[in-house]
Design a protein around this motif. Structure first.
Motif, mmCIF file in Angstrom:
data_model
loop_
_atom_site.group_PDB
_atom_site.id
_atom_site.type_symbol
_atom_site.label_atom_id
_atom_site.label_comp_id
_atom_site.label_asym_id
_atom_site.label_seq_id
_atom_site.Cartn_x
_atom_site.Cartn_y
_atom_site.Cartn_z
ATOM 1 N N ASP A 24 0.842 -1.176 0.000
ATOM 2 C CA ASP A 24 0.000 0.000 0.000
ATOM 3 C C ASP A 24 0.891 1.244 0.000
ATOM 4 O OD1 ASP A 24 0.936 -0.065 2.541
ATOM 5 O OD2 ASP A 24 -0.998 0.129 3.541
ATOM 6 N N PRO A 25 0.378 2.401 -0.337
ATOM 7 C CA PRO A 25 1.199 3.616 -0.472
ATOM 8 C C PRO A 25 1.952 4.001 0.792
ATOM 9 C CG PRO A 25 -0.945 3.959 -1.452
ATOM 10 C CD PRO A 25 -0.984 2.631 -0.778
ATOM 11 N N THR A 26 1.416 3.737 1.960
ATOM 12 C CA THR A 26 2.133 4.099 3.182
ATOM 13 C C THR A 26 3.364 3.228 3.357
ATOM 14 O OG1 THR A 26 0.702 2.648 4.483
ATOM 15 C CG2 THR A 26 0.079 4.979 4.335
ATOM 16 N N ASN A 27 3.248 1.947 3.085
ATOM 17 C CA ASN A 27 4.425 1.077 3.169
ATOM 18 C C ASN A 27 5.457 1.439 2.098
ATOM 19 O OD1 ASN A 27 3.405 -0.338 5.319
ATOM 20 N ND2 ASN A 27 2.664 -2.058 4.084
ATOM 21 N N LEU A 28 4.969 1.818 0.923
ATOM 22 C CA LEU A 28 5.864 2.201 -0.155
ATOM 23 C C LEU A 28 6.621 3.472 0.189
ATOM 24 C CD1 LEU A 28 6.648 1.126 -2.885
ATOM 25 C CD2 LEU A 28 4.856 2.505 -3.908
ATOM 26 N N ASP A 29 5.963 4.455 0.774
ATOM 27 C CA ASP A 29 6.634 5.684 1.195
ATOM 28 C C ASP A 29 7.682 5.391 2.260
ATOM 29 O OD1 ASP A 29 5.211 7.233 -0.542
ATOM 30 O OD2 ASP A 29 3.687 7.825 0.941
ATOM 31 N N ALA A 30 7.373 4.532 3.200
ATOM 32 C CA ALA A 30 8.333 4.169 4.236
ATOM 33 C C ALA A 30 9.531 3.443 3.625
ATOM 34 C CB ALA A 30 7.666 3.290 5.286
ATOM 35 N N LEU A 31 9.285 2.602 2.645
ATOM 36 C CA LEU A 31 10.370 1.887 1.984
ATOM 37 C C LEU A 31 11.298 2.852 1.240
ATOM 38 C CD1 LEU A 31 11.569 -0.887 1.294
ATOM 39 C CD2 LEU A 31 10.076 -0.917 -0.706
ATOM 40 N N PHE A 32 10.707 3.821 0.541
ATOM 41 C CA PHE A 32 11.528 4.811 -0.162
ATOM 42 C C PHE A 32 12.323 5.679 0.808
ATOM 43 C CE2 PHE A 32 8.543 4.624 -4.003
ATOM 44 C CZ PHE A 32 9.409 3.771 -4.691
ATOM 45 N N ALA A 33 11.722 6.061 1.917
ATOM 46 C CA ALA A 33 12.429 6.866 2.916
ATOM 47 C C ALA A 33 13.600 6.082 3.496
ATOM 48 C CB ALA A 33 11.463 7.288 4.017
ATOM 49 N N GLN A 34 13.400 4.804 3.725
ATOM 50 C CA GLN A 34 14.477 3.964 4.257
ATOM 51 C C GLN A 34 15.596 3.806 3.218
ATOM 52 O OE1 GLN A 34 13.182 0.038 5.246
ATOM 53 N NE2 GLN A 34 15.135 -0.537 6.170
ATOM 54 N N ALA A 35 15.233 3.710 1.955
ATOM 55 C CA ALA A 35 16.241 3.546 0.904
ATOM 56 C C ALA A 35 17.061 4.814 0.719
ATOM 57 C CB ALA A 35 15.563 3.168 -0.408
#
Length: 90
Positions: free
Chosen positions: A7-18
């Motif tokens: 979902d978009p919230t998990n995707l945003d967190a993944l990008f922030a971590q990357a």
């Protein structure tokens, strides 16, 4: 929704971590830059050596042509026949 979809919230967190740099990233960047600098310095040294050799060769060739007298050119066979036909005082 599938288990593999995010979902978009998990995707945003993944990008922030990357995007967040880690100590391993800093070490990898340092190794890359060290290797890059080493390659550039080797290329520069090779280029400087080549240019120096070329300039030294040009200087040696110029020195030889200036200091050495011009060689006497041999007379051709036709010139020899012409000279003998007309004699020495022509």
């Amino acid at each position: 929704m599938n288990d593999h979809e995010l979902d978009p919230t998990n995707l945003d967190a993944l990008f922030a971590q990357a995007r967040a740099p880690t100590p391993a990233d800093a070490g990898a960047a340092e190794r890359f830059l060290r290797g890059h600098r080493h390659r550039r310095s080797r290329q520069r040294a090779r280029r400087v050596g080549w240019v120096g050799t070329l300039l030294a060769s040009a200087a040696a060739l110029a020195g030889l042509t200036v200091l050495r007298p011009a060689p006497e050119l041999p007379a051709s066979a036709a010139y020899g026949v012409y000279q003998s036909a007309w004699g020495e005082g022509w």
